[in-house]
Design an enzyme around this catalytic site. Structure first.
Site: not given
Ligand code: GLP
Length: 251
Positions: A67, A136, A138
């Site tokens: 992304d 959440n 995702h």
């Molecule tokens: C972002 C990214 C995701 C990632 C998520 C969790 O929103 N788009 O790909 O998995 O954050 O991030 P973190 O690893 O900092 O908790």
């Protein structure tokens, strides 16, 4: 599904790096689906060390990232392209032209999303897709919603994601409101999926993803339908999942 429960973030990162390097050794020209966020930072760090030491090479590897924020230039220090360069690509022997991240500045996002799907298709989809997990549920930027979206698409980020990612920006107001993300179609087309999770604040999301119903309101729950998923988490992130007696962890 295989589950590795590691003591802490360092051990989680080492295990994930181990699984990724095994893929690169097995198939030197493999396609790696890559993720951003704070969770994979330690994994990339470990891979950098082993690559520098000459244990294996990324010279033939192709990569596709999940992304990118809409509206951020690759040179913006919070763009995901910048993150990948700073944390990984600039330190390993991968060829720059073999690394791919959606273009957050594309004037026509429909064209860009279609181009990205076609690119991943032409590469034969990922051999191994690395995923983090949003609080959440995702994956990539596939936010909870009423349906699973198959294709690369533009998403409106939820308030929970904006708040979670605000720590990287000067203020929550600076967090882009939209992003381009690979859809669940390309993610699920990967031959193997490696999801990493660390910390207590991921425990509910991990539990819902793997023990809850398959529901687009928890996008990661679609992974229950994939036949080769490896979950690597630290004790805190897996605490709720492993409390379920039916879940068994690799020794
Ligand atoms: C972002 C990214 C995701 C990632 C998520 C969790 O929103 N788009 O790909 O998995 O954050 O991030 P973190 O690893 O900092 O908790």
């Amino acid at each position: 599904m295989r589950i590795y429960q590691e003591a802490d973030y360092t051990a989680m990162s080492r295990r994930a790096a181990n699984l990724i390097s095994a893929e690169v050794v097995r198939k030197p020209d493999c396609v790696l689906g890559l993720a951003t966020g704070s969770t994979p930072v330690g994994t990339y760090k470990q891979l950098r060390v082993w690559n520098r030491r000459g244990d294996f090479s990324f010279k033939e590897v192709r990569s596709v990232n999940l992304d990118e924020y809409r509206g951020l230039a690759p040179t913006h220090d919070q763009s995901y392209r910048y993150f990948m360069q700073a944390n990984f690509f600039d330190h390993i022997d991968i060829r720059p032209e073999n690394t791919h991240v959606p273009d957050g500045l594309a004037a026509d996002t429909d064209v860009e999303c279609a181009r990205y799907d076609e690119l991943i298709r032409s590469l034969g989809y990922a051999d191994l897709q690395l995923l983090g997990l949003g609080r959440n549920g995702h994956i990539g930027f596939n936010e909870p919603c009423g349906r699973f979206v198959k294709e690369t698409h533009v998403v409106d980020l939820t308030q929970s994601t904006i708040d979670a990612n605000a720590r990287f920006f000067a203020s929550a107001g600076d967090v882009p409101r939209q992003a381009l993300t690979m859809g669940v179609g390309c993610i699920m087309a990967a031959r193997r999926i490696l999801l990493i999770a660390s910390g207590e604040d991921k425990a509910d999301a991990v539990y819902n993803a793997f023990c809850g119903p398959i529901d687009p309101h928890c996008p990661a729950s679609i992974l229950q339908l994939h036949n080769d998923v490896i979950l690597v988490g630290d004790k805190a992130a897996l605490s709720k999942l492993t409390a379920n007696k039916e879940v068994s962890v690799c020794k």
